[in-house]
Motif scaffolding. Sequence first.
Motif, PDB file in Angstrom:
ATOM      1  N   HIS A 107       0.693  -1.354  -0.041  1.00 20.22           N
ATOM      2  CA  HIS A 107      -0.057   0.140   0.061  1.00 20.22           C
ATOM      3  C   HIS A 107       0.936   1.165  -0.071  1.00 20.22           C
ATOM      4  N   CYS A 161     -11.035  -5.036   4.458  1.00 19.62           N
ATOM      5  CA  CYS A 161     -11.764  -6.208   4.322  1.00 19.62           C
ATOM      6  C   CYS A 161     -10.574  -7.203   4.175  1.00 19.62           C
ATOM      7  N   ASP A 174      -9.849  -9.918   1.926  1.00 20.98           N
ATOM      8  CA  ASP A 174     -10.128 -10.623   0.855  1.00 20.98           C
ATOM      9  C   ASP A 174     -11.768 -11.375   0.856  1.00 20.98           C
ATOM     10  N   THR A 191     -14.410  -9.271  -0.001  1.00 26.54           N
ATOM     11  CA  THR A 191     -15.301  -8.016  -0.137  1.00 26.54           C
ATOM     12  C   THR A 191     -16.751  -8.528  -0.664  1.00 26.54           C
ATOM     13  N   ASP A 198     -18.541  -4.565  -1.423  1.00 25.63           N
ATOM     14  CA  ASP A 198     -18.210  -3.965  -2.754  1.00 25.63           C
ATOM     15  C   ASP A 198     -18.864  -2.707  -3.372  1.00 25.63           C
ATOM     16  N   GLN A 244     -16.688   0.018  -1.806  1.00 29.49           N
ATOM     17  CA  GLN A 244     -15.394  -0.198  -2.056  1.00 29.49           C
ATOM     18  C   GLN A 244     -15.445   0.867  -3.689  1.00 29.49           C
ATOM     19  N   GLN A 301      -8.028  -2.770   1.519  1.00 31.23           N
ATOM     20  CA  GLN A 301      -7.844  -4.189   1.099  1.00 31.23           C
ATOM     21  C   GLN A 301      -6.652  -4.745   1.822  1.00 31.23           C
ATOM     22  N   THR A 337     -14.869  -9.709   7.733  1.00 29.96           N
ATOM     23  CA  THR A 337     -14.690 -10.918   7.316  1.00 29.96           C
ATOM     24  C   THR A 337     -15.356 -11.735   7.927  1.00 29.96           C
TER      25      THR A 337
END
Lengths: 282, 317
Positions: free
Chosen positions: A167, B34, B36, B38, B44, B47, B56, B82
């Motif tokens: 990031h 999140c 992984d 989403t 989403d 996002q 992410q 999650t």
Amino acid sequence: MTDFAKLGELSTQIRRDILRMVHGCKSGHPGGSLGCADFFAAMFFEVMNHRAEFNMNGNNEDVFYLSNGHISPVYYSALARSGYFPIPELATFRQINSRLQGHPATAEHLPGIRIATGSLGQGISVALGTALAKKMDGDKNLVYALMGDGEIQEGQNWEAFMFASHHKVDNIIVTIDFNGQQIDGSTLEVMGIGTDIEAKLKAFGWEVLQMNGHDFSSIVNTMQHAKSLTGKGKPIFIMMKTEMGYPVDFMMGSHKWHGVAPNDEELNKALAQLPVTSFGDY
Amino acid sequence: MKKFDIQNVKDTRSGFGAGLSELGKTHPNVVALCADLTGSLKMDAFQKEHPDRFIQVGIAEANMIGLAAGLAIGDKIPFTGTFANFSTGRVYDQIRQSVAYSNKNVKICASHAGVTLGEDGATHQILEDIGLMKMLPNMVVINPCDFNQTKAATIAIANYNGPVYLRFGRPAVPNFTPADQTFEIGKAITLNEGTDVTIFATGHLVWKAIEAGYALAEQGISVELINIHTIKPLDNNAVITSARKTRAVVTAEEHQMNGGLGDSICQLLAKELPTPVEMVAVNDSFGESGTPDQLMKKYGLDTEHIIAAVQRVLKRK
């Protein structure tokens, strides 16, 4: 111009505070605390832009996190000597009803502490979170963190290292206290992640610098260099070589003083090696 | 027994996604993280609408909790997303140290809770999360019952300053609470007033309890039905007042008996108003693969089990 003589006197006073604090409650972690006293003196009195009128959010100032929370004595002394809370309060360290908990905590609202640490491996993630918040807010100040070298054995650190480069969190400077010791022995014996931490961090996408944690010009110059590298897409990692227990002769050279308080005789012997300063004991 | 109109059938996780999307528009300090999942968490929309406020973190939940604590220090309102299993047990010490003990304004949002996660099996079906979270000082624990309530709860927790655990699920369930409801943390909702027995239900079991109430009404049993969407802080007054009236209590939840809603209610009643209680919950067991309906039946969480629990408790009055 950096006043190295003043920093030296400050770090001596911080070391006297550390020894008297752990002696006073007959517990705590003097070894790593003594080893990082020069770093804390340089950071709190020279390197960082911070305010003793404590704001939890750290907006518009640098923010410091201590991930290896067991070296709380050096942290508390640096905070008190910087004006975050009254210096005499250092005498309450680890005692009932004190704001100076064995490991740094926020529940007692001690100014300067933003997160509970000491359960190892968690501080870098928190520091990255605050670094992200600063980026979102357009705050150009930096986030600094200190961690232990034994602590790097915790897996969460590697999640954080991976995250930071992915990031491009380039407003953080993490220093590792590379003293080579942990509770059960040398870091090489206990879990030999060893001398190639630099290669590992570089492989994770970090900029890696080296400095001597017992040389103020090395600390200040390396930190200035590190600052100049921020904002360029990479997080910064500094390997700081220190000696656990430095400079008390009988506390150096092993892991023995990681978490043991000196008795009366040992305290006096140690203090004799750290001359009284103009700042004065608490 | 009052009749409840089903507006549609929707998953509670989509209620979370809808609430988060709305918060994105109204609360500039809300950020979402999140690990992984989403799409599974229905994050989403947020996002897409706010890529600058969506983080992410990859499959690294421990780091996600620490990041959230650090963001909260910087005055952000982080929502982590999650599965419930990876939101709690996997990162318990991170939550304990960096969120609960440090009292940070982090919202831990957990989908796919309980056996209704279904075919993935017991590795992913956590039934201990309410207990884990409610034991932590400073932590608020919320388990809404349908899409509308989950959306309202998601919005409400952004306006509350402190750590929150928000639990929701995967399957589509009847959506019957008002779309325009205001969610009040810690305030139980009486869905039906009755005199013979009180059913305190939470999450997916609220609709099952309504179905049980219909069947019991036909048997001449008057059910008081209370939706406990907030397990901590528990609405003690609502529990005691109703138990005093009916003198018979059934609790219903998609969770272990140990540590769940029933456990909290028994603790309260034992101290304040000893009352016969029957608990509809999983009895010290892990789940397994299957469809949600098959699993709810096998693990004693369906309407028939609530009816049977009412009949048992009435005999103990």
